[in-house]
Design an enzyme around this catalytic site. Structure first.
Site, mmCIF file in Angstrom:
data_model
loop_
_atom_site.group_PDB
_atom_site.id
_atom_site.type_symbol
_atom_site.label_atom_id
_atom_site.label_comp_id
_atom_site.label_asym_id
_atom_site.label_seq_id
_atom_site.Cartn_x
_atom_site.Cartn_y
_atom_site.Cartn_z
ATOM 1 C CB SER A 63 -1.188 0.264 1.077
ATOM 2 O OG SER A 63 -1.174 0.981 1.372
ATOM 3 C CE1 TYR A 121 -3.323 -1.922 5.154
ATOM 4 C CE2 TYR A 121 -2.901 -0.811 4.525
ATOM 5 C CZ TYR A 121 -3.522 -1.568 4.124
ATOM 6 O OH TYR A 121 -3.411 -1.568 3.008
HETATM 7 N N1 LIG Z 1 -8.836 -1.727 -0.254
HETATM 8 C C1 LIG Z 1 -7.842 -1.060 -0.677
HETATM 9 O O1 LIG Z 1 -7.989 1.071 -0.958
HETATM 10 C C2 LIG Z 1 -6.130 -1.067 -1.119
HETATM 11 C C3 LIG Z 1 -5.502 0.239 -1.056
HETATM 12 C C4 LIG Z 1 -4.132 -0.527 -0.328
HETATM 13 C C5 LIG Z 1 -3.906 -1.647 -0.441
HETATM 14 N N2 LIG Z 1 -4.515 -2.919 -0.548
HETATM 15 C C6 LIG Z 1 -4.260 -3.941 -0.074
HETATM 16 O O2 LIG Z 1 -4.682 -4.981 -1.248
HETATM 17 C C7 LIG Z 1 -4.794 -6.196 -1.060
HETATM 18 C C8 LIG Z 1 -6.287 -7.164 -0.847
HETATM 19 O O3 LIG Z 1 -7.428 -5.843 -0.099
HETATM 20 P P1 LIG Z 1 -8.845 -5.903 -0.243
HETATM 21 O O4 LIG Z 1 -9.085 -3.841 -0.514
HETATM 22 O O5 LIG Z 1 -9.249 -6.826 -0.953
HETATM 23 O O6 LIG Z 1 -9.285 -5.712 1.327
HETATM 24 P P2 LIG Z 1 -10.317 -7.168 1.762
HETATM 25 O O7 LIG Z 1 -11.719 -7.125 0.382
HETATM 26 O O8 LIG Z 1 -10.459 -6.331 2.849
HETATM 27 O O9 LIG Z 1 -9.991 -8.652 1.905
HETATM 28 C C9 LIG Z 1 -8.719 -8.528 2.014
HETATM 29 C C10 LIG Z 1 -8.708 -10.327 1.839
HETATM 30 O O10 LIG Z 1 -7.672 -10.569 3.206
HETATM 31 C C11 LIG Z 1 -8.388 -12.155 3.032
HETATM 32 N N3 LIG Z 1 -7.909 -12.386 4.684
HETATM 33 C C12 LIG Z 1 -7.112 -11.730 5.597
HETATM 34 N N4 LIG Z 1 -6.787 -11.975 6.401
HETATM 35 C C13 LIG Z 1 -6.442 -13.441 5.686
HETATM 36 C C14 LIG Z 1 -5.763 -14.681 6.626
HETATM 37 N N5 LIG Z 1 -4.836 -14.517 7.624
HETATM 38 N N6 LIG Z 1 -5.591 -16.208 5.405
HETATM 39 C C15 LIG Z 1 -6.115 -15.804 4.312
HETATM 40 N N7 LIG Z 1 -6.298 -14.154 4.380
HETATM 41 C C16 LIG Z 1 -6.746 -13.075 4.760
HETATM 42 C C17 LIG Z 1 -9.242 -12.569 3.837
HETATM 43 O O11 LIG Z 1 -9.627 -12.959 3.911
HETATM 44 P P3 LIG Z 1 -11.436 -13.582 4.318
HETATM 45 O O12 LIG Z 1 -12.053 -13.298 3.522
HETATM 46 O O13 LIG Z 1 -10.576 -15.065 4.827
HETATM 47 O O14 LIG Z 1 -11.766 -12.385 5.238
HETATM 48 C C18 LIG Z 1 -9.947 -10.852 1.599
HETATM 49 O O15 LIG Z 1 -9.608 -12.321 1.146
HETATM 50 C C19 LIG Z 1 -4.485 -6.058 0.345
HETATM 51 O O16 LIG Z 1 -3.274 -6.768 1.096
HETATM 52 C C20 LIG Z 1 -4.841 -4.692 1.289
HETATM 53 O O17 LIG Z 1 -3.598 -3.945 1.903
HETATM 54 C C21 LIG Z 1 -5.852 -2.251 -0.274
#
Ligand SMILES: NC(=O)c1ccc[n+]([C@@H]2O[C@H](COP(=O)([O-])OP(=O)(O)OC[C@H]3O[C@@H](n4cnc5c(N)ncnc54)[C@H](OP(=O)(O)O)[C@@H]3O)[C@@H](O)[C@H]2O)c1
Length: 256
Positions: A156, A179
């Site tokens: 991020s 985070y």
């Molecule tokens: N959304 C944004 O604006 C944004 C911005 C910058 C970076 N990111 C990064 O992008 C990536 C995806 O984010 P997202 O927006 O898709 O987040 P999200 O909607 O909260 O989804 C998070 C994902 O991570 C999984 N997860 C969390 N803990 C886990 C564990 N212990 N073992 C296996 N799976 C686990 C969740 O699975 P469950 O279904 O089991 O909970 C879900 O599939 C992350 O690395 C995040 O930091 C996101």
């Protein structure tokens, strides 16, 4: 951005952690649509199986594994399953992560760094930092067996110390100790392992996917997962001239 978005991924095997929802689901779907065999990792296997059913219905290749990235046992079983079925791993997407400082996308975090909870710091580092390191270490022998392994650490911009310390940065007001530091540490891992692997065909980069409309990013975000995933996939499918050990948002190199 170098356009690697059309070449077929037939014959490639990819693992996407957190592949059953959010950005991970979209990355998995796009990789499968490009012809890769995608292994979907999810904490609840049933959720991964539902994704796999949908992909199979589209005639795409995928399988499901239970993979809580913080579980040593699950990581070992993921290694065994991929080794048995494929004997190699071409693409590893370390996507799974948590945002516990400010759940439901609420930022900045309600607690100041001086009052951050130890449990939040520890759980965040387990999922966002230790897990991708341990998974990468474990799977490296399978990645080395692929012709040209690619690893993408989904980081991020909030892990950029340059942005964190710049009051003019658009992300400066969004502050969450656990985070932000977990992503900064993941970035440091990316630099160090890329250097170790520099003489091999393997490339590993950290990317900021954009501010995305997911459970983590919230409904106000300015990008959809489709665009966020496309950028991620580009770094997962770099040709041999592509960068390694970098931190990117789309085509832009981000400061550490
Ligand atoms: N959304 C944004 O604006 C944004 C911005 C910058 C970076 N990111 C990064 O992008 C990536 C995806 O984010 P997202 O927006 O898709 O987040 P999200 O909607 O909260 O989804 C998070 C994902 O991570 C999984 N997860 C969390 N803990 C886990 C564990 N212990 N073992 C296996 N799976 C686990 C969740 O699975 P469950 O279904 O089991 O909970 C879900 O599939 C992350 O690395 C995040 O930091 C996101």
């Amino acid at each position: 951005m170098t356009d690697n978005t059309t070449a077929s991924l037939n014959g490639k095997v990819a693992l996407v952690t957190g592949g059953a929802r959010g950005l991970g689901l979209e990355i998995a779907s796009q990789l499968a649509a490009r012809g890769a065999y995608v292994v979907i990792g999810a904490r609840e296997k049933a959720k991964a199986e539902a994704v796999v059913s949908n992909l199979h219905a589209l005639g795409l290749e995928a399988s499901a594994i239970k993979l809580d990235v913080t579980s040593d046992e699950d990581r070992q079983q993921a290694y065994a399953a991929i080794d048995k079925a494929h004997g190699k791993l071409d693409i590893l997407i370390n996507n799974a992560a948590v945002l516990l400082d400010s759940p439901n996308g609420g930022t900045p975090a309600p607690r100041q760094p001086s009052r951050a909870l130890p449990s939040v710091l520890r759980e965040t580092f387990e999922a966002n930092f230790f897990a991708p390191i341990f998974l990468t270490q474990l799977l490296l022998p399978l990645i080395e067996r692929a012709e040209a392994g690619r690893i993408v650490n989904v980081s991020s911009i909030r892990g950029s110390l340059t942005h964190l310390s710049d009051p003019t940065s658009p992300v400066y007001p969004i502050r969450a100790l656990a985070y932000d530091t977990s992503k900064a540490a993941l970035n440091a891992f990316t630099i160090l392992i890329a250097e170790e692997l520099r003489s091999t065909p393997i490339k590993i980069n950290a990317i900021h996917p954009g501010w995305l409309r997911t459970d983590m990013g919230g409904a106000e975000a300015n990008m959809g997962v489709e665009e966020g995933a496309r950028a991620t996939i580009n770094y997962a499918t770099l040709d041999e001239t592509g960068p390694t050990g970098g931190f990117f948002f789309l085509d832009e190199r981000l400061p550490w």
